[in-house]
Design an enzyme around this catalytic site. Structure first.
Site, PDB file in Angstrom:
ATOM      1  N   ASN A  12       0.646  -1.120   0.061  1.00 13.30           N
ATOM      2  CA  ASN A  12      -0.025  -0.002  -0.131  1.00 13.30           C
ATOM      3  C   ASN A  12       0.740   1.169  -0.052  1.00 13.30           C
ATOM      4  OD1 ASN A  12      -1.700   2.234   0.541  1.00 13.30           O
ATOM      5  ND2 ASN A  12      -2.351   1.435   2.424  1.00 13.30           N
ATOM      6  N   LYS A  14      -0.024   4.099  -0.343  1.00 14.23           N
ATOM      7  CA  LYS A  14      -0.438   5.456   0.378  1.00 14.23           C
ATOM      8  C   LYS A  14      -0.179   6.715  -0.594  1.00 14.23           C
ATOM      9  CE  LYS A  14      -0.110   3.272   4.769  1.00 14.23           C
ATOM     10  NZ  LYS A  14      -0.039   3.383   6.167  1.00 14.23           N
ATOM     11  N   HIS A  98      -9.564   1.330   5.101  1.00 13.51           N
ATOM     12  CA  HIS A  98      -8.231   1.507   5.668  1.00 13.51           C
ATOM     13  C   HIS A  98      -8.296   2.473   6.970  1.00 13.51           C
ATOM     14  CE1 HIS A  98      -3.990   2.645   6.470  1.00 13.51           C
ATOM     15  NE2 HIS A  98      -3.727   1.520   6.021  1.00 13.51           N
ATOM     16  N   GLU A 100      -6.432   4.628   8.008  1.00 19.19           N
ATOM     17  CA  GLU A 100      -6.611   6.120   7.687  1.00 19.19           C
ATOM     18  C   GLU A 100      -7.882   6.759   7.330  1.00 19.19           C
ATOM     19  OE1 GLU A 100      -2.943   5.610   5.509  1.00 19.19           O
ATOM     20  OE2 GLU A 100      -1.987   5.122   7.578  1.00 19.19           O
ATOM     21  N   GLU A 170      -5.060  -5.036  10.739  1.00 17.07           N
ATOM     22  CA  GLU A 170      -3.939  -3.864  11.057  1.00 17.07           C
ATOM     23  C   GLU A 170      -4.226  -2.987  12.297  1.00 17.07           C
ATOM     24  OE1 GLU A 170      -2.298  -2.502   6.792  1.00 17.07           O
ATOM     25  OE2 GLU A 170      -3.599  -1.006   7.245  1.00 17.07           O
ATOM     26  N   GLY A 176       2.807   2.309  10.888  1.00 16.52           N
ATOM     27  CA  GLY A 176       3.789   3.508  10.670  1.00 16.52           C
ATOM     28  C   GLY A 176       4.554   3.993  11.991  1.00 16.52           C
ATOM     29  N   SER A 216       3.692  -2.001  10.256  1.00 14.53           N
ATOM     30  CA  SER A 216       5.414  -2.131  10.524  1.00 14.53           C
ATOM     31  C   SER A 216       5.960  -3.370  10.043  1.00 14.53           C
ATOM     32  CB  SER A 216       5.723  -1.601  11.635  1.00 14.53           C
ATOM     33  OG  SER A 216       5.245  -0.374  12.142  1.00 14.53           O
TER      34      SER A 216
END
Ligand code: 13P
Length: 254
Positions: A12, A14, A98, A100, A170, A176, A216
């Protein structure tokens, strides 16, 4: 590493990579991953690079994915991109829900389930993301949160559609941050999701659906994570932005 479900590892990207950088990265991955057949490798560049990347990916073992899509068909939805427009570039997968997008675009489970149904209607395979925040985990609510997300995001999908659906677990606190869930933490939630799939759908769905881990993932931890019985791949962010780290993750997993 023998498993009856084929591993699926997705990058991904992003909101990163110009068109030129995207083409370079995919060319590098093609060279490195030439001949890898044991893993489904999916690349999810930004929308702006899909067209050029799809040309570079022709006749490779890489598959193309998008990072999001509209729940609607073509029409008056300024700024949105629908399934039929993605299909023009041979997109096969689409990441949905996701964390985010849940956090910054206010996406909720009901919307994600409508997107998942729209994806299937267009023969795109959704990668549906779920995961708890640090506060959820620390207050012992991980299973409750994941259960609500799974039930809501997969609502309305048939057992057949589930066979072509991928789930990505996730944990938000691991994205991250450099903090990976331990293999035990990942396995525990993956097994929980699989049991949930058996009760929501049936045993065949539970046995067949691939559940990726994300957060990660790096060459240093990929093998151990993917050796867990219910971890069937990875959704990789930062480490998918470079040829070396992403191809190492894949090679170390087979
Ligand atoms: P990182 O691998 O950068 O933690 O990102 C994970 C992720 O969000 C993939 O979708």
């Amino acid at each position: 590493m023998e498993k009856d479900r084929k591993l699926i590892i997705a990058g991904n990207w992003k909101m990163n990579k110009t068109v030129a950088e995207s083409v370079d990265l995919v060319n590098g991955l093609k060279r490195e991953l030439h001949g890898v057949k044991e893993v489904d490798v999916v690349i999810c560049p930004p929308y702006t690079a899909l067209s050029e990347v799809s040309k570079v990916m022709i006749e490779s073992n890489l598959r193309l994915g998008a990072q999001n899509m509209s729940e609607h068909g073509p029409g008056a939805h300024t700024g949105e991109v629908c399934a039929s427009l993605l299909k023009e570039f041979s997109v096969r997968y689409v990441i949905l829900g996701h964390s985010e997008r849940r956090q910054f675009q206010g996406e909720n489970d009901a919307l994600i389930s409508r997107k998942a149904r729209a994806a299937h209607a267009a023969s795109l395979k959704p990668i549906v993301c779920v995961g708890e925040t640090l506060a959820d985990r620390e207050s012992g609510r991980t299973e409750e949160v994941v259960r609500t997300q799974i039930e809501g995001s997969l609502a309305g999908l048939s057992a057949d559609q589930m066979h072509d659906t991928v789930i990505a677990y996730e944990p938000v606190w691991a994205i991250g941050t450099g903090k990976t869930a331990t293999t035990e933490q990942a396995q525990e939630v993956h097994a929980f999701i699989r049991k949930l799939l058996a009760s929501l759908f049936d045993e065949t769905v539970a046995r067949k659906v691939r559940i990726q881990y994300g957060g990660s993932v790096k060459p240093g931890n990929a093998r151990e994570l993917m050796s867990q019985p219910d971890v069937d791949g990875a959704l990789v962010g930062g480490a998918s932005l470079e040829v070396r780290s992403f191809s190492d993750i894949i090679k170390l997993s087979v």
